[in-house]
Design an enzyme around this catalytic site. Structure first.
Site, short mmCIF file in Angstrom:
data_model
loop_
_atom_site.label_atom_id
_atom_site.label_comp_id
_atom_site.label_asym_id
_atom_site.label_seq_id
_atom_site.Cartn_x
_atom_site.Cartn_y
_atom_site.Cartn_z
N HIS A 26 -11.07 62.41 4.74
CA HIS A 26 -11.75 63.71 4.76
C HIS A 26 -10.80 64.85 5.09
O HIS A 26 -10.99 65.96 4.60
CB HIS A 26 -12.95 63.67 5.71
CG HIS A 26 -14.16 63.06 5.09
ND1 HIS A 26 -14.34 61.70 4.98
CD2 HIS A 26 -15.23 63.63 4.49
CE1 HIS A 26 -15.47 61.46 4.36
NE2 HIS A 26 -16.03 62.61 4.05
N TYR A 45 -20.72 72.55 5.93
CA TYR A 45 -20.98 71.11 5.93
C TYR A 45 -20.15 70.45 7.01
O TYR A 45 -18.92 70.57 7.03
CB TYR A 45 -20.62 70.56 4.54
CG TYR A 45 -20.93 69.11 4.26
CD1 TYR A 45 -21.61 68.30 5.13
CD2 TYR A 45 -20.51 68.56 3.06
CE1 TYR A 45 -21.90 66.98 4.82
CE2 TYR A 45 -20.77 67.23 2.73
CZ TYR A 45 -21.47 66.45 3.63
OH TYR A 45 -21.74 65.15 3.32
N TRP A 81 -17.24 58.62 -4.17
CA TRP A 81 -18.04 57.53 -3.61
C TRP A 81 -17.33 56.19 -3.76
O TRP A 81 -17.32 55.39 -2.83
CB TRP A 81 -19.40 57.46 -4.28
CG TRP A 81 -20.32 58.59 -3.90
CD1 TRP A 81 -20.20 59.45 -2.84
CD2 TRP A 81 -21.51 58.96 -4.56
NE1 TRP A 81 -21.25 60.33 -2.83
CE2 TRP A 81 -22.07 60.05 -3.86
CE3 TRP A 81 -22.18 58.48 -5.68
CZ2 TRP A 81 -23.25 60.66 -4.25
CZ3 TRP A 81 -23.36 59.08 -6.07
CH2 TRP A 81 -23.90 60.17 -5.36
#
Length: 108
Positions: A26, A45, A81
Site C-alpha cells: 500500500h 480513504y 486484487w
C-alpha cells in the site's frame, strides 16, 4: 441543494504473517490504481489494522455521482486484487472478503 458526500466503512482480514507486506504494497500503491479510485469518486480513504485480530477497518468517502460499481470489472482493479490475494481473505474471484459496517453514531 447540493448532494452530500457518502461515507462507507467495511472490515477485511489479513492472513497471519502478512502485515508488513500489506503495508509495503500500500505504501507503493500503483499510480494507475490511485487514479482509478479517484476518478471513480473515492477520496479520503483510510485503512486501519487491529494487530490482535488482523482485521482491517476501512473507511472512505464517495463523491456525489461516484462510479464505484464499475470497479470490479476494471482491469487495474482486478490486477490489484490478484496482487493482494495471497495476503488476505478473499472471495473466489480474488476480491477481498468484506463485511460492510453500519454507522451507529456520528458526531459532525
Amino acid at each position: 441543494m447540493s448532494e452530500q458526500v457518502e461515507t462507507r466503512a467495511f472490515v477485511m482480514r489479513l492472513k497471519p504473517g502478512n502485515v508488513a507486506e500489506y503495508e509495503r504494497r500500500h505504501d507503493a500503491i500503483w499510480p494507475e490504481l490511485a487514479d482509478l479510485l479517484g476518478t471513480s469518486g473515492i477520496h479520503d480513504y483510510s485503512i486501519f489494522l487491529d494487530e490482535d485480530t488482523l482485521q482491517l477497518f476501512a473507511v472512505l468517502k464517495l463523491r456525489p455521482g461516484h462510479t464505484i460499481a464499475a470497479l470490479p470489472d476494471h482491469p487495474v482493479m482486478r490486477r490489484w486484487w490478484d496482487h493482494m490475494a495471497p495476503l488476505m481473505d478473499v472471495e473466489p474471484d480474488n476480491r477481498p472478503r468484506e463485511w460492510t459496517l453500519r454507522r451507529v453514531f456520528h458526531l459532525p
